[in-house]
Design an enzyme around this catalytic site. Sequence first.
Site, mmCIF file in Angstrom:
data_model
loop_
_atom_site.group_PDB
_atom_site.id
_atom_site.type_symbol
_atom_site.label_atom_id
_atom_site.label_comp_id
_atom_site.label_asym_id
_atom_site.label_seq_id
_atom_site.Cartn_x
_atom_site.Cartn_y
_atom_site.Cartn_z
ATOM 1 N N ASP A 73 36.693 36.683 40.602
ATOM 2 C CA ASP A 73 36.966 35.662 39.749
ATOM 3 C C ASP A 73 38.019 34.687 40.521
ATOM 4 O OD1 ASP A 73 37.421 34.358 37.256
ATOM 5 O OD2 ASP A 73 39.387 35.100 37.178
ATOM 6 N N ASP B 164 37.861 39.204 32.100
ATOM 7 C CA ASP B 164 37.425 39.766 33.065
ATOM 8 C C ASP B 164 37.485 41.508 32.959
ATOM 9 O OD1 ASP B 164 37.264 37.567 35.042
ATOM 10 O OD2 ASP B 164 39.513 38.019 35.268
ATOM 11 N N ASP C 228 41.829 38.895 36.821
ATOM 12 C CA ASP C 228 43.139 39.090 36.404
ATOM 13 C C ASP C 228 43.294 38.608 34.736
ATOM 14 O OD1 ASP C 228 43.170 36.117 36.186
ATOM 15 O OD2 ASP C 228 45.307 36.183 36.852
#
Length: 763
Positions: free
Chosen positions: A309, A510, A506
């Site tokens: 990400d 996710d 984080d």
Amino acid sequence: MVGAVRRHLEMIVLILSGLLLAGGAVCWWSGAPGVAEALWVAGTVLGLVFALAATVQAARHRRPTVDIIAVLALAGALAVDEPLAGAIITLMLATGQVLEARADARARRELSLLTERAPRTARRLTESGVVEVPVDEVGVGEHLLVRPGEVVPVDGRLTASATFDESALTGEPDPVERPAGDDVRSGVVNGGQPVEIVTTTTAAASTYAALVRLVEEAQAASAPFVRSADRWAVIFVPVTLVLAGAAWWAAGDPVRAVAVLVVATPCPLLLAAPIALVSGLSRAARLGVVIKGGGALEQLARATVMVVDKTGTLTRGHPAVASVVTEGGAEDEALRLAASLDQMSAHVLAGPIVEAALARGLTLERPEGVEEVHGQGVAGTVGGSRVRVGRPTWIVGDGPPEWVTRVRRRAELDGSMTVLVEIDGTPAAVLTLQDPIRPDAPRMMRALRDAGIDRVVLATGDRADVAHAVGRIVGVDEVLAECTPADKLAALSREAGRGSTVMVGDGINDAPALAAADVGVALAARGATASSEAADVVLTVDRVDALAQAKSVARRSRRIALQAVAVGMGLSLVAMVAAALGYLSPTVGAALQEVIDVLAIAIALRAVLPGRASGPELTAEEHEVLRRLREEHDGLGPLVERIATVADAMSTQAPDLAEARALADALETELLPHERADEERLVPIVARARGTREAVAALSRTHAEIEHQVTRLRRLLESAPAPADAETVIEARRLLYGLHAVLRLHNAQEDEDAFGLIPVPHA
């Protein structure tokens, strides 16, 4: 009580087997061989029951297991009246089970954060007023009221424009303004004034409920870790049985077969591998990386594909002030007034503005008469001045000054946000904010590739232009932008065909991908989230390059585990042949197997020691030099941005070099001394840390180029006619833009290559 016994069964068996073996030895030495034999028989039976249960469980899951050898060895020890050998085997098995249970203990993947955050009630708008009802009772087409700071309970359509914090779903920290008629998803937070929505789904069919289901489904699909011993069972078990059968047939003596089985008890597999993996877990923890069990460590060691990400992983995860642009100088004063006012605001961008002012050492005042317009900005009086800070459209409408338009256009190209500061009715400054790339992110990418990652995919919910810019800088192989949680799961499924996958993120959004990947890695330095609950690996330090170090530790631990297993099982095979030829009795074979176990464990314990360092450790004095130079480096940020501001203001219609001359003076008195100090003090430290002077050649070259460009600018200004002509203005502007670009690139180099050496304390 029964549940507690089941949870600690391995430890209970270990303690009982040790007591029975030791008790039998004491009785034997005390002249009570009958009692000793009874205790050893009890120990053997305990081990037989324990090993048989493990074998049955493996058969139920259709999994090969070496426990069948232990069952035969223990049963054989009883059959040929060798209870001491059986008691020793039981102790070895119990020890291996305890170590394996510790090594493979995985933290439960709780959905507590997701479920606690999910709204339980909704505020239904009726003719009689607002009625609070359970969210499950909300139907399609109902009108709901969502107050400031509340989570949208059900997907719906806006009746008026509103501002939302959508980070829970997209991972992006910036507030999003939605126009009337736009769809809004459940799970986002109302960041403005109270808003009315018309529901388009039920709670069960809403976005947030789907996100929770994604996590549950992904967790259910995660395969359990298979013990190292089980992977060897397919070959080792048949070889052992054939050799034991051959020894019995050739000698006509079942004792030889039992001796072979005793020596073949695969304790190097059950002991050495878990110890090496546990040692790897310990080493990783010292780096600030918590790996949830030996299974996760092995998967991390084997991983070759990584999906990552952007926000909070490759970037800082929260906006920061990148520049303060004014029309006529006084940047610090404009920032000071804006930060003084923003002290009283809860807006997501207020914090970074206050932080930027404090970082410059500015003294803030307490504002008076503060009024905040949700989603637009804040106004008040600071030190006798009327100040407004917020959206440019809120302050100047559709007709902003030309310089404001110019700054906003550049910010848009950079993917930055803009905040306008108005002082006493006049636009005074534009603050640009962006989520900066982590300085250690490019280094992490290179280190991960050195550690075995062959492919990196950036999957983010952000815009394509911003995502591709970040991807180019940090060096990924593919960029997937505007991704939903389902898109990230789909990306993982596609990449799984290339090799074992790692997902790094984080945010709550996710969590499904983290649970579905072979290894999920969460960054939790700024607080625990659903991502850390769903992850296999959690970084507790705010440094992503620690992941590359953890991957190297995992590979080394796995390599040592395989070495320990190879040596231990190799010696066991030699001992099995000796037992088959009649040179070892069952009891002697069991004792010899213990010696082999100790050797295998000694090899495995090498994983506790640190691996070869990539370079020399820096001294405390060198770290202090780096810290002081970084403080100077950060303090020069406003001067660097001033270069572009001065260049923007220069015009051939009204040539004026006064600002350029003042800037040149500042560059010579502030910037160049710092760059010379970097060359004299920073470059040698970095060269020693990197192991070669060649590693800092680019830093030295840019130091020289910066001084060269500043000297050219000074010569141009000194030779300019009075009044200045258009040609001189054009050349000065060209030099300033070039110098600004070189400095930004150079600062990024120093952040990554030099100041990244400064240790970050563990969270």
